[in-house]
Design an enzyme around this catalytic site. Structure first.
Site, PDB file in Angstrom:
ATOM      1  CG  HIS A 218      -8.620  -8.021   2.922  1.00 37.87           C
ATOM      2  ND1 HIS A 218      -9.091  -7.089   3.798  1.00 37.87           N
ATOM      3  CD2 HIS A 218      -9.727  -8.558   2.315  1.00 37.87           C
ATOM      4  CE1 HIS A 218     -10.409  -7.059   3.744  1.00 37.87           C
ATOM      5  NE2 HIS A 218     -10.827  -7.942   2.855  1.00 37.87           N
ATOM      6  CG  HIS A 257      -7.801   1.540   4.877  1.00 43.37           C
ATOM      7  ND1 HIS A 257      -8.837   1.872   4.039  1.00 43.37           N
ATOM      8  CD2 HIS A 257      -8.160   0.395   5.514  1.00 43.37           C
ATOM      9  CE1 HIS A 257      -9.785   0.962   4.157  1.00 43.37           C
ATOM     10  NE2 HIS A 257      -9.404   0.055   5.043  1.00 43.37           N
ATOM     11  CG  ASP A 310      -5.771  -5.875  10.387  1.00 43.81           C
ATOM     12  OD1 ASP A 310      -6.689  -6.330  11.082  1.00 43.81           O
ATOM     13  OD2 ASP A 310      -5.659  -6.093   9.176  1.00 43.81           O
TER      14      ASP A 310
HETATM   15  N1  ACO Z   1       4.047   1.234   5.101  1.00 43.69           N
HETATM   16  C1  ACO Z   1       4.827   2.052   4.374  1.00 43.69           C
HETATM   17  N2  ACO Z   1       4.431   2.726   3.285  1.00 43.69           N
HETATM   18  C2  ACO Z   1       3.159   2.562   2.912  1.00 43.69           C
HETATM   19  C3  ACO Z   1       2.276   1.723   3.630  1.00 43.69           C
HETATM   20  C4  ACO Z   1       2.766   1.056   4.746  1.00 43.69           C
HETATM   21  N3  ACO Z   1       1.977   0.229   5.452  1.00 43.69           N
HETATM   22  N4  ACO Z   1       1.073   1.747   3.025  1.00 43.69           N
HETATM   23  C5  ACO Z   1       1.188   2.560   1.963  1.00 43.69           C
HETATM   24  N5  ACO Z   1       2.457   3.045   1.894  1.00 43.69           N
HETATM   25  C6  ACO Z   1       2.970   3.971   0.877  1.00 43.69           C
HETATM   26  C7  ACO Z   1       3.173   3.230  -0.423  1.00 43.69           C
HETATM   27  O1  ACO Z   1       4.482   2.680  -0.494  1.00 43.69           O
HETATM   28  C8  ACO Z   1       2.945   4.340  -1.425  1.00 43.69           C
HETATM   29  O2  ACO Z   1       4.111   5.128  -1.464  1.00 43.69           O
HETATM   30  P1  ACO Z   1       4.573   5.830  -2.847  1.00 43.69           P
HETATM   31  O3  ACO Z   1       3.480   6.785  -3.186  1.00 43.69           O
HETATM   32  O4  ACO Z   1       5.854   6.458  -2.468  1.00 43.69           O
HETATM   33  O5  ACO Z   1       4.699   4.710  -3.826  1.00 43.69           O
HETATM   34  C9  ACO Z   1       1.844   5.176  -0.802  1.00 43.69           C
HETATM   35  O6  ACO Z   1       1.954   4.939   0.606  1.00 43.69           O
HETATM   36  C10 ACO Z   1       0.448   4.777  -1.266  1.00 43.69           C
HETATM   37  O7  ACO Z   1       0.292   3.408  -0.983  1.00 43.69           O
HETATM   38  P2  ACO Z   1      -0.489   2.369  -1.891  1.00 43.69           P
HETATM   39  O8  ACO Z   1       0.221   1.053  -1.819  1.00 43.69           O
HETATM   40  O9  ACO Z   1      -0.745   2.944  -3.243  1.00 43.69           O
HETATM   41  O10 ACO Z   1      -1.820   2.289  -1.147  1.00 43.69           O
HETATM   42  P3  ACO Z   1      -2.913   1.231  -1.447  1.00 43.69           P
HETATM   43  O11 ACO Z   1      -4.205   1.915  -1.284  1.00 43.69           O
HETATM   44  O12 ACO Z   1      -2.691   0.537  -2.743  1.00 43.69           O
HETATM   45  O13 ACO Z   1      -2.640   0.135  -0.327  1.00 43.69           O
HETATM   46  C11 ACO Z   1      -2.710  -1.111   1.609  1.00 43.69           C
HETATM   47  C12 ACO Z   1      -3.339   0.041   0.829  1.00 43.69           C
HETATM   48  C13 ACO Z   1      -2.636  -2.377   0.729  1.00 43.69           C
HETATM   49  C14 ACO Z   1      -3.567  -1.414   2.821  1.00 43.69           C
HETATM   50  C15 ACO Z   1      -1.293  -0.686   2.021  1.00 43.69           C
HETATM   51  O14 ACO Z   1      -1.358   0.474   2.793  1.00 43.69           O
HETATM   52  C16 ACO Z   1      -0.574  -1.793   2.777  1.00 43.69           C
HETATM   53  O15 ACO Z   1      -0.017  -2.693   2.153  1.00 43.69           O
HETATM   54  N6  ACO Z   1      -0.569  -1.742   4.137  1.00 43.69           N
HETATM   55  C17 ACO Z   1       0.052  -2.754   4.933  1.00 43.69           C
HETATM   56  C18 ACO Z   1      -0.870  -3.978   5.055  1.00 43.69           C
HETATM   57  C19 ACO Z   1      -2.051  -3.724   5.953  1.00 43.69           C
HETATM   58  O16 ACO Z   1      -1.923  -3.177   7.052  1.00 43.69           O
HETATM   59  N7  ACO Z   1      -3.221  -4.186   5.504  1.00 43.69           N
HETATM   60  C20 ACO Z   1      -4.480  -4.054   6.243  1.00 43.69           C
HETATM   61  C21 ACO Z   1      -5.384  -3.101   5.566  1.00 43.69           C
HETATM   62  S1  ACO Z   1      -6.832  -2.814   6.488  1.00 43.69           S
HETATM   63  C22 ACO Z   1      -7.726  -4.210   6.295  1.00 43.69           C
HETATM   64  O17 ACO Z   1      -7.760  -4.838   5.291  1.00 43.69           O
HETATM   65  C23 ACO Z   1      -8.456  -4.619   7.434  1.00 43.69           C
END
Ligand code: ACO
Length: 373
Positions: A218, A257, A310
């Site tokens: 987050h 996201h 971010d």
């Molecule tokens: N890098 C690579 N792959 C990703 C990323 C990423 N940053 N984000 C999502 N994916 C992929 C996942 O591995 C998943 O792949 P799959 O379908 O092959 O398993 C697919 O995209 C869907 O991702 P989820 O994890 O299901 O997406 P979710 O909605 O649960 O997660 C989250 C969202 C937690 C923000 C995720 O994208 C992440 O961890 N990002 C990196 C951390 C980040 O930047 N956080 C800030 C968020 S914005 C904020 O809070 C201000």
């Protein structure tokens, strides 16, 4: 065990505060598009908008700014507590300091809009002072007392660095705070609403939000992005670095996201700021590295993975001299009005938030005496 759904797509309640259209990349506070607000409104105006549901008239804004200014000081005892825990994680310090400030504020303990609104306005100011104070304590410097002739953003930078910021730098922080001010039922706001739903006071709800913001999924992503940028160092190395990360099954911080499946409009706003500020400071390299990371991530756009707020925020903070460890607290400074607006909305028509867990563990086990296990 199932990894669960993370309540993905679940509608918790109705709200009049914030609309996010994740497919269109649209963010709207109380009916106003974020790009419109980013261009025209100050943080104070946006905070008023979020708390009162309408843009302030001139005299309303003046009174609101006055209330914020008069609440900028934090009690000496809070500063002392912070000094004792100054070696801890900055979010632990922030959580502890806010907890102490609200515990000491006898007038803030009732879970109603009437009590929560003034308590919230006070906390918007105090949280900025707490973050700046913590920064100075960690450097072994004396805290800088707030001034009441500066805007929220300018005063924040003044308290951080002990000198009045340029108009341009204050404007950048003001924009950053506007962009972070609200984001519907994100994890920290959800936590605040859950706390408010138990009829806990506003301060407790804000402490719950701060605790939830701490996590790298987050609030922690901007810090991770900036570390990545500095680790990569050379724009030519970015593509290879990202390829290795993805192959190792790691997530690339600052991307993806839960709601946006296209460009995060806040990232679009900060991209130009990071580029221009870097150029002005004689540091184009960080922006170039960020651009190369974006390029390397292009194939994943098809999966809905785009830069989030971010991604560029870290470079902007670093260029302004704000250290990595203060990035999550910065996020909290900006998000205060959104958290408070959500807590107040929860109070207006409160219902206890209490979902179910589907039990999948064993049943009918018989107690085994300790020596027989
Ligand atoms: N890098 C690579 N792959 C990703 C990323 C990423 N940053 N984000 C999502 N994916 C992929 C996942 O591995 C998943 O792949 P799959 O379908 O092959 O398993 C697919 O995209 C869907 O991702 P989820 O994890 O299901 O997406 P979710 O909605 O649960 O997660 C989250 C969202 C937690 C923000 C995720 O994208 C992440 O961890 N990002 C990196 C951390 C980040 O930047 N956080 C800030 C968020 S914005 C904020 O809070 C201000």
């Amino acid at each position: 065990m199932s990894s669960g759904t993370g309540l993905k797509g679940v509608v918790l309640d109705e709200s009049r505060i914030c609309l996010i259209d994740g497919d269109a990349g649209k963010l709207v506070y109380r009916g106003y598009n974020i790009h419109d607000l980013a261009q025209h409104a100050s943080f104070e105006e946006v905070a008023y908008l979020l708390l009162y549901g309408k843009l302030p008239k001139r005299d309303e804004l003046r009174a609101f700014e006055g209330a914020l200014k008069s609440a900028r000081h934090i009690p000496e005892s809070v500063i002392e507590i912070m000094e004792r825990v100054k070696a801890a994680h900055p979010m632990d310090i922030l959580r502890t300091a806010v907890s102490a400030a609200v515990a000491l504020d006898e007038n803030s303990h009732e879970a109603t809009v009437e009590v929560g609104l003034p308590a919230g306005i006070k906390l918007i100011s105090q949280v900025a002072t707490i973050v700046a104070t913590m920064h100075r304590q960690r450097l072994g410097l004396d805290p800088v007392a707030p001034r009441d002739d500066l805007s929220h953003a300018a005063n924040f930078l003044y308290m951080m660095f002990g000198k009045e910021p340029s108009r341009e730098d204050a404007k950048i922080i003001d924009l950053d705070l506007v962009l972070h001010a609200e984001h519907s039922s994100n994890a920290s706001t959800f936590a605040a609403r859950v706390a408010a739903g138990t009829a806990a006071d506003l301060g407790s709800a804000i402490v719950a939000a701060i605790a939830t913001l701490k996590g790298p999924l987050h609030g922690g992503a901007a810090e991770a992005v900036q570390k990545t940028v500095e680790e990569i160092g050379d724009p030519d190395k970015a593509v290879e670095y990202i390829r290795e990360k993805i192959e190792a099954g790691e997530k690339v911080m600052g991307f993806g996201h839960r709601v946006y499946k296209t460009d995060d409009p806040r990232a679009l706003e900060l991209r130009g700021v990071a580029r221009d500020l870097g150029h002005k400071m004689g540091n184009d390299r960080w922006f170039q590295v960020l651009q190369q990371i974006e390029k390397a991530m292009e194939p994943y756009r098809a999966k809905g993975i785009y830069p989030n707020v971010d991604f560029y925020a870290g470079a902007v903070y670093s260029l302004l001299g704000i250290p990595d460890e203060q990035f999550i607290p910065m996020f909290a400074v900006g998000r205060m009005p959104g958290w408070i607006a959500n807590v107040l909305e929860q109070y207006e028509d409160n219902v206890l938030i209490r979902p179910l867990l589907e039990y999948t563990g064993p049943r009918h086990l018989k107690y085994v005496p300790i020596d027989d296990r």
